[in-house]
Design an enzyme around this catalytic site. Structure first.
Site, PDB file in Angstrom:
ATOM      1  N   ARG A 192       0.811  -1.257   0.013  1.00 60.40           N
ATOM      2  CA  ARG A 192       0.131   0.035   0.005  1.00 60.40           C
ATOM      3  C   ARG A 192       0.852   1.393   0.032  1.00 60.40           C
ATOM      4  NH1 ARG A 192      -5.222  -1.210   1.177  1.00 60.40           N
ATOM      5  NH2 ARG A 192      -5.816  -3.012   2.190  1.00 60.40           N
TER       6      ARG A 192
ATOM      7  N   THR B 298     -16.221 -11.042  -5.227  1.00 63.65           N
ATOM      8  CA  THR B 298     -15.810  -9.626  -5.436  1.00 63.65           C
ATOM      9  C   THR B 298     -16.974  -8.923  -6.346  1.00 63.65           C
ATOM     10  OG1 THR B 298     -13.483 -10.333  -5.455  1.00 63.65           O
ATOM     11  CG2 THR B 298     -13.844  -7.964  -5.929  1.00 63.65           C
TER      12      THR B 298
END
Length: 474
Positions: free
Chosen positions: A74, A278
């Site tokens: 990240r 998802t």
């Protein structure tokens, strides 16, 4: 009509509200997912306890899947929470930058090897591909980029490398600690995020077994490089999740539909469970009904043969968790009426090496070609019902076992319904009568129905199924 495709829903703040979990059970929930990317160990333990208690209270067995966080690659944080990036501007990712000092020219990163694993021309995708950066060069662990697709970028968004290739280990120190909690909960399955090789899954299994936990292993296919060794990954797993978020970012969204179909097909061919996940009903985070595109997405996954369809934020934090399950249930039931969902050529031309597998395949061939109302499989490990469930059919398969671990495992299999069945009988005819009595008690068998019963001569021995009998109820 019993729905064959299983519904897996993620728990979270929305499902903690009074009456919501009960409503989800009533709507047809089969399995819950506990996302270890969020919440504390105490949160997960409390939620698992609530699920177990409701299973006992309602008589509806709902399994538990624990989803490990895995490596999170990240960016760090911005001074003002978020920035706007313009197409064509310069932007840098810098491991040496203060993790709270990002601005619209640079931001810190949490993954130190990034600078060593990219080169000029590499394409980085941030925030599930919403922001696209091309690498210009790397200077002193600072990755200098040009913005190709701009927009708003906020704190802690994920980073993917187009085509894959980042080397972060699948199991982090946090995952290894979480496995201890998972063993206490006695989860039925554990999902491993971002596996690159079969060894990532084998390591997870070893760590679980060291804690006395024999949960099934779910491999989340999220990395592009995993597709190069997909058979090895599938065979090291008990189930495979088509995790369309990160996978779609790494391989490109246009390639995702074909890869999804391939993964479901290959997973079933190798006798493993397929989970499709998802954004299946993403709009229901806010809205009370799904979009027509979402309806088609769910139905197409059923047509492809997926065992399980999964809800994420729709139930964990959405406004309508119960309605999301009800909508999925409706769509699956209608999709399963189509003839294409009830035909299969699985292993028709292959020879069987095990008697119990041959019995399972024989039962399904007979069920699909004669007037059979259901199959009752007396099982120790659940293997017989797994093989049966690889054959597409409209015939319900009832897995009868005295073992809670086995019942939790089979709850994820398409078309298989767990039945707690304990007896001390030695005569097969008496056992058969007891099986039918239990199915009649549950309202799934009536006089005149024809059932196939499979079992073994030796009780308590896994892999011992060696007989098949056809009986008429009453």
């Amino acid at each position: 009509m019993l729905r064959r495709t299983k519904i897996l829903a993620t728990l979270g703040p929305a499902t903690d509200k009074p009456g919501v979990l009960e409503g989800m059970f009533a709507a047809g929930l089969d399995f819950v997912r506990m996302n270890f990317s969020h919440g504390s160990a105490e949160d997960h333990i409390k939620r698992a306890k609530a699920v177990r208690e409701l299973s006992l209270k309602t008589g509806r067995l709902v399994g538990i899947l624990a989803d490990l966080q895995g490596p999170k690659i990240r960016i760090a944080r911005f001074k003002d929470t978020k920035v706007f990036l313009k197409e064509g501007q310069d932007f840098a990712l810098d491991i040496n930058l203060d993790p709270t000092a990002g601005d619209n020219t640079q931001v810190g990163i949490t993954y130190e090897p990034l600078a060593l694993e990219v080169k000029p021309g590499s394409r980085l995708l941030l925030d599930d591909g919403r922001i696209v950066l091309d690498v210009v060069n790397v200077e002193n662990m600072r990755v200098n980029c040009t913005v190709v697709v701009g927009g708003d970028l906020s704190n802690n968004k994920g980073i993917n490398l187009l085509g894959g290739g980042l080397s972060a280990a699948a199991l982090t120190d946090k995952d290894k600690e979480d496995i201890k909690t998972i063993a206490k909960i006695k989860c039925d399955y554990v999902a491993v995020s971002f596996p690159r090789t079969a060894e990532d899954l084998n390591e997870a299994r070893r760590l679980l077994e060291a804690e006395g936990c024999h949960a099934g292993i779910v491999s989340k296919v999220e990395r592009a490089e995993a597709l190069d060794v997909i058979d090895e990954i599938i065979l090291a797993s008990d189930a495979v999740m088509v995790a369309r978020g990160d996978l779609g970012v790494e391989i490109g969204d246009a390639n995702l539909p074909a890869v999804q179909k391939m993964l479901i097909k290959r997973t079933r061919e190798l006798n493993r469970v397929a989970i499709t996940a998802t954004q299946m009903m993403e709009s229901m985070i806010e809205n009370s009904i799904p979009t027509r595109a979402e309806v088609c997405d769910v139905a197409n996954a059923v047509y492809d043969g997926t065992d399980v369809i999964m809800l994420s934020a729709e139930t964990a934090s959405g406004k309508h968790p119960i309605k999301a399950i009800e909508a999925m249930d409706r769509i699956c039931v209608e999709a399963e009426k189509q003839p294409r969902v009830r035909t299969s050529g699985h292993r028709v031309e292959l020879q069987f090496e095990r008697v119990d597998e041959a019995i399972a395949m024989s039962a399904m061939y007979m069920a699909n070609h004669t007037k059979i109302h259901g199959i009752a499989a007396l099982t120790e490990s659940g293997s017989t019902t797994l093989w049966m469930s690889r054959i597409s059919s409209g015939i319900p398969i009832f897995a009868l076992s005295p073992h809670q671990e086995t019942l939790g495992r089979v709850t994820l299999y398409r078309g298989v319904f767990p039945v707690l069945f304990m007896h001390d009988l030695s005569d097969h005819a008496a056992v058969n009568k007891a099986i039918i009595a239990e199915l009649k008690r549950r309202g799934v068998a009536t006089n005149g129905d024809t059932f196939i019963i499979t079992q073994g001569d030796l009780e308590g021995i896994a892999g011992g199924t060696n007989s098949l009998k056809v009986i008429t109820v009453g």
